[in-house]
Design a protein around this motif. Structure first.
Motif, mmCIF file in Angstrom:
data_model
loop_
_atom_site.group_PDB
_atom_site.id
_atom_site.type_symbol
_atom_site.label_atom_id
_atom_site.label_comp_id
_atom_site.label_asym_id
_atom_site.label_seq_id
_atom_site.Cartn_x
_atom_site.Cartn_y
_atom_site.Cartn_z
ATOM 1 N N TYR A 1 0.956 -1.144 0.016
ATOM 2 C CA TYR A 1 -0.046 0.136 -0.034
ATOM 3 C C TYR A 1 0.882 1.356 -0.245
ATOM 4 O O TYR A 1 2.026 1.111 0.620
ATOM 5 N N PRO A 2 0.315 2.263 -0.831
ATOM 6 C CA PRO A 2 1.342 3.596 -0.616
ATOM 7 C C PRO A 2 0.906 4.066 1.063
ATOM 8 O O PRO A 2 -0.222 3.947 1.518
ATOM 9 N N GLU A 3 1.893 4.298 1.520
ATOM 10 C CA GLU A 3 1.830 4.918 3.083
ATOM 11 C C GLU A 3 1.550 6.271 3.234
ATOM 12 O O GLU A 3 2.113 7.312 2.573
ATOM 13 N N ASN A 4 0.169 6.716 3.683
ATOM 14 C CA ASN A 4 -0.446 7.867 3.868
ATOM 15 C C ASN A 4 -1.351 7.805 4.899
ATOM 16 O O ASN A 4 -1.527 6.837 5.531
ATOM 17 N N GLU A 5 -2.187 8.854 5.140
ATOM 18 C CA GLU A 5 -3.155 8.993 5.925
ATOM 19 C C GLU A 5 -4.169 7.966 5.695
ATOM 20 O O GLU A 5 -4.566 7.543 6.845
ATOM 21 N N TRP A 6 -4.729 7.741 4.534
ATOM 22 C CA TRP A 6 -5.716 6.877 4.311
ATOM 23 C C TRP A 6 -5.051 5.279 4.858
ATOM 24 O O TRP A 6 -6.038 4.757 5.345
ATOM 25 N N LEU A 7 -3.964 4.769 4.694
ATOM 26 C CA LEU A 7 -3.251 3.529 5.095
ATOM 27 C C LEU A 7 -3.710 3.506 6.602
ATOM 28 O O LEU A 7 -4.125 2.525 7.050
ATOM 29 N N TYR A 8 -3.191 4.510 7.269
ATOM 30 C CA TYR A 8 -3.296 4.594 8.944
ATOM 31 C C TYR A 8 -4.882 4.355 9.152
ATOM 32 O O TYR A 8 -5.270 3.568 10.048
ATOM 33 N N SER A 9 -5.747 5.189 8.850
ATOM 34 C CA SER A 9 -7.153 5.158 9.080
ATOM 35 C C SER A 9 -7.585 3.861 8.760
ATOM 36 O O SER A 9 -8.643 3.252 9.166
ATOM 37 N N PHE A 10 -7.358 3.200 7.447
ATOM 38 C CA PHE A 10 -7.925 1.802 7.134
ATOM 39 C C PHE A 10 -7.313 0.975 8.029
ATOM 40 O O PHE A 10 -8.344 -0.068 8.540
ATOM 41 N N ILE A 11 -6.061 0.911 8.721
ATOM 42 C CA ILE A 11 -5.936 -0.187 9.525
ATOM 43 C C ILE A 11 -6.551 -0.217 11.017
ATOM 44 O O ILE A 11 -6.872 -0.748 11.393
ATOM 45 N N LEU A 12 -6.726 1.060 11.291
ATOM 46 C CA LEU A 12 -7.435 1.452 12.624
ATOM 47 C C LEU A 12 -8.852 1.393 12.592
ATOM 48 O O LEU A 12 -9.564 0.447 13.388
ATOM 49 N N SER A 13 -9.568 1.159 11.127
ATOM 50 C CA SER A 13 -11.000 0.898 10.986
ATOM 51 C C SER A 13 -11.166 -0.596 11.316
ATOM 52 O O SER A 13 -12.404 -0.985 11.371
ATOM 53 N N LEU A 14 -9.998 -1.456 10.866
ATOM 54 C CA LEU A 14 -10.133 -2.970 11.231
ATOM 55 C C LEU A 14 -10.536 -3.576 12.377
ATOM 56 O O LEU A 14 -10.992 -4.726 12.625
ATOM 57 N N GLY A 15 -10.280 -2.685 13.590
ATOM 58 C CA GLY A 15 -10.517 -3.046 15.061
ATOM 59 C C GLY A 15 -9.354 -3.887 15.374
ATOM 60 O O GLY A 15 -8.124 -3.846 15.205
ATOM 61 N N HIS A 16 -9.510 -4.232 16.786
ATOM 62 C CA HIS A 16 -8.667 -4.909 17.570
ATOM 63 C C HIS A 16 -8.446 -6.217 17.081
ATOM 64 O O HIS A 16 -7.508 -7.072 18.060
ATOM 65 N N HIS A 17 -9.059 -6.865 16.182
ATOM 66 C CA HIS A 17 -8.871 -8.304 15.982
ATOM 67 C C HIS A 17 -7.767 -8.505 14.799
ATOM 68 O O HIS A 17 -7.719 -9.529 14.332
ATOM 69 N N VAL A 18 -7.308 -7.335 14.537
ATOM 70 C CA VAL A 18 -6.315 -7.332 13.256
ATOM 71 C C VAL A 18 -5.266 -6.773 13.934
ATOM 72 O O VAL A 18 -5.124 -5.625 14.802
ATOM 73 N N GLU A 19 -3.785 -6.979 13.533
ATOM 74 C CA GLU A 19 -2.605 -6.621 13.974
ATOM 75 C C GLU A 19 -1.664 -6.442 12.824
ATOM 76 O O GLU A 19 -1.569 -7.512 12.114
ATOM 77 N N VAL A 20 -0.699 -5.223 12.793
ATOM 78 C CA VAL A 20 0.133 -5.194 11.680
ATOM 79 C C VAL A 20 1.499 -5.804 12.458
ATOM 80 O O VAL A 20 1.886 -5.304 13.441
ATOM 81 N N LEU A 21 2.021 -6.739 11.716
ATOM 82 C CA LEU A 21 3.230 -7.348 12.017
ATOM 83 C C LEU A 21 4.642 -6.620 11.522
ATOM 84 O O LEU A 21 5.348 -6.402 11.996
ATOM 85 N N GLU A 22 4.359 -6.145 10.296
ATOM 86 C CA GLU A 22 5.567 -5.404 9.593
ATOM 87 C C GLU A 22 4.809 -4.407 8.464
ATOM 88 O O GLU A 22 3.542 -4.674 8.068
#
Length: 316
Positions: A270-291
């Protein structure tokens, strides 16, 4: 749209020996000069259309050339109708329906039932649930500007929240990834840029300022792409099993990699920008970014700030 006009002219000539350029211009609400450019395009496609001078002159097929109603097969016509109906879900114009009616008129009665079946098997609906009247208003204005080759200006807020006033030469409307964009030459930046319609405010047409369409060089086009995608790191997501449905919905079943503990991995660039940060947070606490690790730190920091907001219960 130009494609609709070209097809409509061809269909008209299926049933009429000759038609005047002025009549075509009035029918499609364009200039006579535009009609003659359309005729050149049709000729370039291999259909010899010529103009006849004089009082009874007009536009017709070249003598000795036979154009029958089977220039397009029923399957090809059905594909065109399906495409027009799908486009009309988010970019609706009166010409779309007129062209659909014209295509239906050239289908033989004995094939009509089969033709209707083919055109009603698939509908690609680009419109959002509940509609979007503000987006539709912008599309109508920009479509007018594109037809007239006039400047448009608007206030624009980019992905970083920076606000600026833009004056641009509109060249193309693009629907990509469920989002509408305007490809335009920005007079402030002196280069081609892509503008997301959702980020435009106060869109206005400047009818007094016309422009001649530019042909961007490959270098300009590639530079524009690089600015839109500053970096595309591969993000590794780990979904808990109870959140598997989220992974399937966003990435597709084929992208999921099983882990021994019952969780699922997804790897996506993914291009790293504000959209990516918001998208990850929208997935909730059942999802973790490893790298990557720096992205984990960014998400951790933002999640802590969100938690802090809710810990300070201002309602009590």
């Amino acid at each position: 749209m130009k494609l609709e006009r070209l097809l409509s002219i061809i269909i008209l000539l299926l049933n009429r020996r000759m038609v005047q350029a002025k009549e075509l211009a009035e029918r499609f609400e364009v200039s006579v000069r535009t009609i003659y450019r359309d005729i050149d395009a049709i000729n370039a496609a291999g259909i010899p259309i010529v103009t006849y001078q004089g009082t009874n002159g007009g536009i017709g097929l070249s003598e000795g050339y036979r154009l029958d109603r089977n220039i397009l097969t029923n399957d090809e016509l059905a594909t065109i109708v399906t495409a027009l109906r799908s486009i009309s879900t988010s970019y609706s114009k009166e010409q779309h329906q007129r062209l659909v009616e014209k295509i239906n008129s050239v289908v033989l009665p004995e094939h009509e039932e089969e033709f209707q079946h083919k055109t009603n098997r698939v509908l690609i609906d680009y419109s959002p649930w509940g509609g979007n009247k503000h987006l539709r208003a912008k599309l109508i204005l920009l479509d007018e500007a594109l037809d007239s080759c006039v400047l448009v200006n608007f206030t624009y807020s980019n992905a970083e929240g920076e606000v600026s006033q833009r004056n641009v030469e509109p060249h193309m409307l693009i629907l990509k990834g469920r989002q509408w964009y305007l490809q335009a030459y920005c007079l402030e930046k002196e280069e081609f840029r892509l503008f997301k319609l959702k980020r435009m405010k106060g869109l206005r047409i400047d009818h007094e300022k016309t422009f001649i369409r530019r042909n961007p060089s490959n270098q300009e086009h590639n530079e524009g792409k690089n600015k839109l995608k500053p970096s595309t790191p591969e993000v590794v997501f780990r979904f808990q099993d109870k959140a598997r449905h989220l992974a399937e919905e966003w990435f597709g079943i084929e992208e999921l990699l099983p882990v021994e503990d019952g969780s699922w991995l997804v790897k996506k660039a993914y291009p790293e920008n504000e959209w990516l940060y918001s998208f990850i947070l929208s997935l909730g606490h059942h999802v973790e970014v490893l790298e990557p690790q720096h992205l984990r730190k960014i998400i951790t920091s933002r999640a802590e700030k969100i938690a802090k907001v809710y810990k300070n219960d201002k309602a009590t």
